[in-house]
Design an enzyme around this catalytic site. Structure first.
Site, short mmCIF file in Angstrom:
data_model
loop_
_atom_site.label_atom_id
_atom_site.label_comp_id
_atom_site.label_asym_id
_atom_site.label_seq_id
_atom_site.Cartn_x
_atom_site.Cartn_y
_atom_site.Cartn_z
N GLU A 420 0.81 -1.23 0.00
CA GLU A 420 0.00 0.00 0.00
C GLU A 420 0.84 1.27 0.00
O GLU A 420 0.55 2.25 0.68
CB GLU A 420 -0.98 -0.02 1.18
CG GLU A 420 -1.98 -1.17 1.07
CD GLU A 420 -2.97 -1.19 2.21
OE1 GLU A 420 -3.11 -0.17 2.89
OE2 GLU A 420 -3.60 -2.24 2.42
N GLY A 421 1.90 1.24 -0.79
CA GLY A 421 2.80 2.38 -0.91
C GLY A 421 4.11 2.09 -0.22
O GLY A 421 4.19 2.06 1.01
#
Length: 650
Positions: A420-421
């Site tokens: 997620e990043g």
């Protein structure tokens, strides 16, 4: 094959940002040198009804995990048994975040995080399944952007027995959405779209019932175009799960490579309209990212427990190893870190539940900070346990020892710096939000595209803002000895945050003036600015969390204040080091050396390496980005060579 330029990729990402700040943001104010403690203190009291509902579910979940889930079986077979998945469905665990009006449990963010943490401590694949389904899967995009008809159709199913997945990444697309090659071609009769492309690393993608898939629609008459989000049941013709991926950790997750061949999706299954897909994804992640610090916190607290028990029982050189200074230092660091991460998660989660503040920066900081410190924490626990931490839990059990899953925790934790990043992308994302106000005011000044006259006019306009703003960074409450006295012995740490928030804002201003348009390429420098902000946020959270604990559990006030003081001291030393490294570093030299490495200058140094992976490129050739194909096609509506809606090259 042509690829999007740096500027094209940046424009796609920039166009998908939330540009308005309609609600206050503690994080945004902090990076501007304004310490808005009132935005996070006092923390709002938890709703008693929500607490009762949440605690009741947690107890049911605890019993289910302990009595019906063999965590070692999941690790051994690399699969969550079907009866466990059915048990989670029966508990209502698929609908923890879905509102009650749509058939879900409607848990608060605070108790949703607690549930994920509990499941993740038992086995990380369980919390990953639940989070991928609810934090970033179909329920959250529908809740935020779906039509009422879409919500009524899908949310009750998603709350009970339909597992969802989020399909964005592609073999050649990570954090650069301009490279997306999956296409959605409008049908001639106007009733829907035909989707073609391949999606990689779809968590839950191997067992999903319905997915959110991102695809590029070409701009044409009647079509705005752009990256678009589609609801797609997995039983539609043309969907193929090509491969179930296997990983270092999270051994039970059902992660897929999924191919779409002329998959028909009706207009009614578009979420939020054409061209809004990437914005939907980014907005969903604003609160969705809070699941990651929940995972990390659970592992850090478990690491503390393991370290404490082992260091108290294991004796070397005549006394428990926890009495030896090197191990004692690690234990203290673990204790402080666990408290600090709990504070960051609790403050951020209550902000999410309150819905009064914009938390995009706070949630991103929480994810970044928890994943970085969480990795160090689990590694420190492994070091404390020594050789036994390197041995698997099953091996320990076979010879009669407590089956502590230390090596599994290390493997499972590692992905959180990427999920997620990645850390590097999070640095850039947060830095962009942190300098948002500066770019509004002085973007034309630092841009390299303007002529001298235009730049002079822009500078004059920016000067009006900075003439008012910069003097506010010289003095503040952090310089007054009695400030924040209501926090008792923790007041000094809040004064530190106030002073250094102003120092951080000044440093950011200096960096903009020094590097101008080159600043966006100074990723390491921007990363330090963000990391300083994360430390300041965490210190403030620790003080606020200790104060809240003292109110809600008065008998624990002293212990909470001791742990907060411990953590704040650790965080302050990290922040001080980062401030020094802003201007005293080897960044430029190391960048130049890296380019020499890429050019092959030092390739001779690798000559004695026997590569077990063999020769050849790291990645096979992939389909040309859809955005580029659409731009270069004669009519702007169909890809070159794609007369039947198929990706170029088949």
């Amino acid at each position: 094959m042509s690829n999007p330029s740096y500027e094209q990729s940046k424009q796609v990402a920039e166009a998908s940002r939330e540009t308005e700040w309609t609600r206050p943001s503690f994080g945004k104010a902090l990076f501007l040198g304004d310490f808005r403690l009132d935005l996070i203190h006092p923390q709002s009291e938890l709703d008693p009804a929500a607490v009762e509902k949440g605690e009741t579910f947690l107890e049911r979940l605890r019993l289910f995990l302990a009595e019906r889930v063999d965590r070692q079986q999941i690790e051994r077979e690399a699969k969550i048994p079907s009866d466990v998945i059915q048990g989670l469905k029966d508990l209502g665990a698929l609908g923890m975040k879905i509102p009650e009006e749509y058939g879900g449990l409607g848990l608060s963010q605070v108790h949703y995080n607690k549930a994920l943490a509990m499941a993740g401590t038992w086995h990380s694949s369980l919390s990953t399944l639940l989070s991928a389904h609810q934090s970033i899967g179909l329920p959250e995009p529908l809740r935020l952007f779906g039509s009422e008809e879409q919500k009524r159709t899908w949310l009750p199913r998603l709350a009970t027995d339909h597992i969802s997945a989020f399909l964005l990444t592609e073999p050649d697309v990570g954090s650069d959405p301009a490279r997306m090659s999956t296409t959605a071609i409008p049908t001639e009769d106007g009733t829907g779209y035909r989707i073609n492309g391949t999606k990689l690393w779809a968590t839950n993608g191997a067992i999903a019932d319905v997915v959110v898939v991102m695809a590029v629609v070409a701009q044409s008459d009647g079509h705005r175009g752009g990256i678009t989000a589609f609801i797609c049941p997995y039983d539609r013709d043309g969907i193929t799960v090509e491969h179930r991926n296997e990983f270092m950790g999270l051994r039970g997750i059902e992660n897929s490579v999924t191919r779409f061949d002329d998959v028909f999706v009706p207009n009614s299954d578009v979420i939020g309209g054409e061209g809004r897909g990437l914005r939907i994804a980014l907005t969903t992640l604003n609160t969705g990212r809070l699941s990651l610090p929940a995972f990390c916190l659970s592992s850090v607290k478990y690491s503390l427990k393991i370290g404490r028990e082992w260091a108290g029982e294991r004796t070397q050189w005549g006394r428990p190893i926890g009495r030896h200074d090197p191990i004692a230092q690690k234990l203290a660091w673990l204790a402080g870190t666990a408290f600090g991460l709990e504070a960051v998660l609790d403050v951020s989660s209550r902000l999410a539940d309150d819905k009064r503040n914009d938390i995009r920066i706070e949630a991103a900081l929480a994810k970044l900070y928890a994943s970085e410190l969480g990795w160090i924490a689990v590694d420190e626990m492994v070091q404390i346990r020594g050789g036994r931490a390197y041995e698997t839990a099953e091996s320990l059990a076979r010879r009669g020892e407590k089956p502590v899953p230390a090596e599994q925790m290390l493997r499972d934790m590692r992905i959180n710096r990427i999920f997620e990043g990645s850390t590097e992308i999070m640095h850039l994302l947060i830095a962009r939000e942190a300098v948002d106000r500066h770019l509004e005011v002085a973007g034309d000044v630092v841009s390299g595209d303007l002529g001298l006259a235009d730049r002079a006019r822009a500078a004059a306009k920016a000067g009006v803002f900075y003439a008012r703003w910069f003097p506010t960074l010289t003095t503040g409450a952090g310089q007054r000895p009695g400030s924040y006295s209501e926090f008792g012995e923790l007041a000094e740490h809040l004064r530190y945050v106030e002073r250094h928030a102003r120092k951080l804002a000044r440093s950011t201003f200096y960096a903009m003036g020094r590097y101008r348009e080159r600043l966006e390429r100074k990723g390491r420098l921007l990363g330090r600015i963000v990391d300083i902000g994360a430390e300041l946020y965490a210190i403030a959270c620790a003080c606020v969390h200790a104060d809240t604990t003292a109110r809600e559990r008065p008998e624990r006030r002293q212990e909470a204040f001791e742990l907060a003081d411990l953590f704040c001291g650790q965080a302050r030393r990290r922040a001080d080091r980062l401030f020094r490294e802003l201007w005293a570093n080897d960044d430029d030299h190391q960048y130049e050396v890296a380019q020499q490495v890429l050019s092959g200058r030092y390739e001779w140094f690798e000559e004695d390496v026997l590569d077990p992976a063999g020769d050849g490129p790291m990645m096979p050739a992939h389909t040309e980005p859809a955005l580029r194909r659409f731009e270069e096609s004669p009519d702007g509506a169909a890809p070159r060579g794609g007369g039947h809606g198929r990706p170029v090259g088949g």
